[in-house]
Design an enzyme around this catalytic site. Structure first.
Site, PDB file in Angstrom:
ATOM      1  N   HIS A  18       0.835  -1.202   0.000  1.00  0.00           N
ATOM      2  CA  HIS A  18       0.000   0.000   0.000  1.00  0.00           C
ATOM      3  C   HIS A  18       0.873   1.256   0.000  1.00  0.00           C
ATOM      4  O   HIS A  18       2.105   1.175   0.022  1.00  0.00           O
ATOM      5  CB  HIS A  18      -0.976  -0.032   1.185  1.00  0.00           C
ATOM      6  CG  HIS A  18      -0.324  -0.223   2.527  1.00  0.00           C
ATOM      7  ND1 HIS A  18       0.533   0.705   3.077  1.00  0.00           N
ATOM      8  CD2 HIS A  18      -0.386  -1.250   3.414  1.00  0.00           C
ATOM      9  CE1 HIS A  18       0.942   0.269   4.262  1.00  0.00           C
ATOM     10  NE2 HIS A  18       0.422  -0.923   4.486  1.00  0.00           N
ATOM     11  N   HIS A  21       3.729   1.602   2.581  1.00  0.00           N
ATOM     12  CA  HIS A  21       4.978   0.932   2.196  1.00  0.00           C
ATOM     13  C   HIS A  21       5.712   1.749   1.133  1.00  0.00           C
ATOM     14  O   HIS A  21       6.932   1.851   1.139  1.00  0.00           O
ATOM     15  CB  HIS A  21       4.699  -0.434   1.550  1.00  0.00           C
ATOM     16  CG  HIS A  21       4.025  -1.447   2.420  1.00  0.00           C
ATOM     17  ND1 HIS A  21       2.848  -2.060   2.049  1.00  0.00           N
ATOM     18  CD2 HIS A  21       4.366  -1.994   3.601  1.00  0.00           C
ATOM     19  CE1 HIS A  21       2.499  -2.938   2.971  1.00  0.00           C
ATOM     20  NE2 HIS A  21       3.393  -2.916   3.933  1.00  0.00           N
ATOM     21  N   CYS A 128      -0.410  -9.911  22.035  1.00  0.00           N
ATOM     22  CA  CYS A 128      -1.266  -9.485  20.919  1.00  0.00           C
ATOM     23  C   CYS A 128      -0.920 -10.338  19.704  1.00  0.00           C
ATOM     24  O   CYS A 128       0.222 -10.330  19.234  1.00  0.00           O
ATOM     25  CB  CYS A 128      -1.069  -8.006  20.604  1.00  0.00           C
ATOM     26  SG  CYS A 128      -1.954  -7.517  19.095  1.00  0.00           S
ATOM     27  N   CYS A 131       0.254  -8.072  16.669  1.00  0.00           N
ATOM     28  CA  CYS A 131       1.647  -7.600  16.674  1.00  0.00           C
ATOM     29  C   CYS A 131       2.633  -8.744  16.810  1.00  0.00           C
ATOM     30  O   CYS A 131       3.825  -8.542  16.580  1.00  0.00           O
ATOM     31  CB  CYS A 131       1.894  -6.660  17.842  1.00  0.00           C
ATOM     32  SG  CYS A 131       0.926  -5.169  17.815  1.00  0.00           S
ATOM     33  N   CYS A 145      -4.592  -3.886  22.739  1.00  0.00           N
ATOM     34  CA  CYS A 145      -3.389  -3.379  22.090  1.00  0.00           C
ATOM     35  C   CYS A 145      -3.723  -2.062  21.396  1.00  0.00           C
ATOM     36  O   CYS A 145      -4.745  -1.960  20.721  1.00  0.00           O
ATOM     37  CB  CYS A 145      -2.910  -4.397  21.064  1.00  0.00           C
ATOM     38  SG  CYS A 145      -1.720  -3.753  19.901  1.00  0.00           S
ATOM     39  N   HIS A 148      -4.169  -2.661  17.777  1.00  0.00           N
ATOM     40  CA  HIS A 148      -5.201  -3.626  17.381  1.00  0.00           C
ATOM     41  C   HIS A 148      -6.364  -3.615  18.365  1.00  0.00           C
ATOM     42  O   HIS A 148      -6.577  -4.586  19.092  1.00  0.00           O
ATOM     43  CB  HIS A 148      -4.613  -5.041  17.306  1.00  0.00           C
ATOM     44  CG  HIS A 148      -3.535  -5.177  16.281  1.00  0.00           C
ATOM     45  ND1 HIS A 148      -2.195  -5.148  16.592  1.00  0.00           N
ATOM     46  CD2 HIS A 148      -3.610  -5.333  14.942  1.00  0.00           C
ATOM     47  CE1 HIS A 148      -1.483  -5.277  15.480  1.00  0.00           C
ATOM     48  NE2 HIS A 148      -2.306  -5.389  14.470  1.00  0.00           N
ATOM     49  N   LYS A 295      -3.421   6.999   9.505  1.00  0.00           N
ATOM     50  CA  LYS A 295      -2.265   6.335   8.909  1.00  0.00           C
ATOM     51  C   LYS A 295      -2.715   5.323   7.858  1.00  0.00           C
ATOM     52  O   LYS A 295      -3.622   4.542   8.093  1.00  0.00           O
ATOM     53  CB  LYS A 295      -1.496   5.626  10.036  1.00  0.00           C
ATOM     54  CG  LYS A 295      -0.370   4.732   9.573  1.00  0.00           C
ATOM     55  CD  LYS A 295       0.161   3.915  10.769  1.00  0.00           C
ATOM     56  CE  LYS A 295       1.165   2.883  10.314  1.00  0.00           C
ATOM     57  NZ  LYS A 295       1.530   1.930  11.372  1.00  0.00           N
ATOM     58  N   LYS A 298      -2.354  -1.589   6.571  1.00  0.00           N
ATOM     59  CA  LYS A 298      -3.298  -2.675   6.406  1.00  0.00           C
ATOM     60  C   LYS A 298      -4.266  -2.729   7.579  1.00  0.00           C
ATOM     61  O   LYS A 298      -5.474  -2.802   7.402  1.00  0.00           O
ATOM     62  CB  LYS A 298      -2.562  -4.007   6.291  1.00  0.00           C
ATOM     63  CG  LYS A 298      -3.531  -5.180   6.189  1.00  0.00           C
ATOM     64  CD  LYS A 298      -2.802  -6.496   6.077  1.00  0.00           C
ATOM     65  CE  LYS A 298      -3.691  -7.670   6.390  1.00  0.00           C
ATOM     66  NZ  LYS A 298      -4.879  -7.794   5.570  1.00  0.00           N
TER      67      LYS A 298
HETATM   68 ZN   LIG Z   1      -1.225  -5.394  18.437  1.00  0.00          ZN
END
Ligand SMILES: [Zn+2]
Length: 504
Positions: A18, A21, A128, A131, A145, A148, A295, A298
């Site tokens: 994306h 990146h 998590c 992560c 998290c 997440h 941001k 993904k």
């Molecule tokens: Zn996470």
């Protein structure tokens, strides 16, 4: 010839490439191309991070064997970066045997040089799965998290291998403060220093019995923690531990996102200190591409498609826009409106127009052949000043500043054409004055083509050929910028460099 080994972060194989990146890759590529212009022996590494559990999970969800999943995505990413004109010399995937071999060698070397730096311990914490790491109190927001919020944290306890990170705190703090390990921009260095000042805990570097990943050396019950092995890719690509790996190592520059500075500026240097391997010279941490204030990533589920962004005005234009407008030092916004504005003003009406009118006049008045004459005009002085400003900004990785130096000169050159009015000189038969103006414009275009090439390499190369330049712009045209050898060059009429989009 100085070697210059630079790397980008390797990307997780769990989704499509994306815009987030893309900023990192084109920024690093711009630096690689600039160093080649300066005559450095550049080695530019990019690649994929394929050993994470979430990669295996994504493959499982897609109903594809993980090895096939990662191969397909690696091809997709590599092809995307080539489409964006990235000039990487090597493409590493952490499922490759060469990476497994270096990972094992580095862990074995840590154990041999500093016994006690790798030890068995029990870890319990909130884990998590997004992560792939245990989260600290400070990273947990409302019981989730921070990256997440939709995933449940899992309380996990297991026996792991640990790395004695705490032992290296003082040394790394000293190296960063002295600049021996450069962390840029300063805002990121200050963040890293604050983390170090607060103290370091030892970290778990293995997981129990995972089916995917690198088996821990000497203990098949354990798998190397994915973050630990991912960092080692930069060394794997040098052939470590084989003799000769120092031809590339240490890395001169790691380009990474600002979210992973702790790994690159603290854990990675500590691993290398423990293994008694030289440290990288510099870490540059760029900001994020934002879309509508969020941001682009993904996990954030942002909808702007990289393919659409490339297709809109071509790869050169996207590179230019990302580096000039979004920026490589802090967060910046991507909007279609701003992209279109920049494209029209800077590329179509600016650079493209200057190139086409200059070359058209050379064709009309001098049959395409660049006349001698006119050295030391006001535009030459501007050109030399732009070269100096460009070098000064690019040397400190201020890519936006480099782009501003180039496009500032484009503006001055277009103004010079208006003021010098070559068409009037032609009408009045002032042939020597006309030679001077046309030669001045050719020198300016030559400088602009070389200076712009790290940003818009495809268009710059095509303009280079139109100007009558031989071969590739890189590697060695830098020295010729002082007095561009344009007299006698046979120019041709250009295709339209940056066509204006048809009105909707
Ligand atoms: Zn996470």
């Amino acid at each position: 010839m100085a070697k210059f080994y630079l790397t980008t972060a390797i990307d997780y194989s769990n989704g499509e490439p994306h815009l987030g990146h893309a900023l990192e890759k084109v920024g690093a590529d711009c630096i690689a191309r600039y160093r080649r212009l300066r005559g450095d022996a550049v080695h530019f590494l990019m690649g994929m991070d394929e050993n994470a559990q979430k990669v295996a999970l994504a493959a499982e969800h897609a109903g594809v064997p993980p090895a096939e999943w990662v191969r397909t995505l690696a091809e997709r990413f590599d092809a995307t970066w080539r489409r964006l004109l990235c000039s990487h010399d090597d493409w590493i995937r952490t499922t490759e045997p060469r990476h497994h071999r270096t990972t094992v060698a580095l862990i074995e070397r840590i154990r041999a040089r500093n016994p006690g730096d790798v030890f068995i311990g029990e870890y319990e914490g909130l884990y998590c799965t997004g992560c792939e790491e245990f989260k600290q109190e400070s990273q947990i927001v409302n019981g989730h998290c921070e990256e997440h919020p939709h995933l449940e944290l899992v309380r996990t306890r297991e026996q792991n291998y640990f790395f004695r990170l705490s032992r290296y705190r003082d040394e790394i703090l000293g190296l960063i403060r002295s600049g021996a390990l450069a962390v840029e921009p300063a805002i990121r260095r200050n963040e890293v220093v604050r983390v170090l000042e607060a103290g370091l805990q030892d970290i778990s570097i293995s997981r129990q019995r995972l089916a995917w990943g690198i088996p821990f050396p000497g203990d098949p019950e354990q798998t190397v923690y994915v973050w630990f092995d991912a960092l080692i890719n930069y060394l794997s690509a040098t052939g470590f531990p084989d003799a000769g790996y120092e031809r590339l190592w240490p890395a001169d520059l790691h380009v990474v996102g600002k979210g992973i500075t702790r790994f690159h500026c603290i854990i990675w240097p500590a691993m290398l200190l423990s293994a008694e391997v030289a440290l990288p010279r510099e870490v540059w941490a760029h900001g994020y591409v934002q879309w509508g204030g969020t941001k682009v990533s993904k996990s954030a589920g942002t909808a702007v498609s990289l393919d659409d962004a490339i297709a809109r005005h071509g790869p050169d234009a996207l590179r230019y826009f990302l580096l000039r407008e979004v920026g490589f030092e802090a967060d910046g916004n991507f909007t279609w409106d701003r992209f279109d504005e920049r494209y029209t003003a800077d590329l179509a009406d600016g650079f493209g127009n200057l190139a086409s009118r200059s070359l058209a006049m050379l064709a009309r008045y001098r049959a395409g052949k660049v006349p001698a004459g006119g050295a030391g005009t006001s535009l030459d002085a501007s050109g030399l000043a732009a070269v100096r400003r460009y070098a000064e900004t690019m040397d400190r990785l201020d890519l936006r500043g480099g782009a501003e130096a180039v496009f500032g000169l484009v503006g001055e050159a277009n103004l010079y054409v208006q003021q010098a009015a070559p068409w009037t000189l032609a009408k009045q038969g002032r042939e020597t004055d006309l030679d001077d103006v046309l030669a001045t414009l050719a020198r300016c275009l030559y400088r602009l083509t070389v200076l712009a090439s790290p940003f818009i390499p495809g268009k710059a190369q095509s303009l280079w050929q139109t100007l009558g330049g031989r071969g590739e712009i890189e590697p060695a045209q830098w020295a010729s910028l002082e007095a561009p050898p344009v007299a006698g060059m046979a120019t041709t009429k250009p295709e339209v460099l940056f066509p204006k989009p048809a009105p909707a």
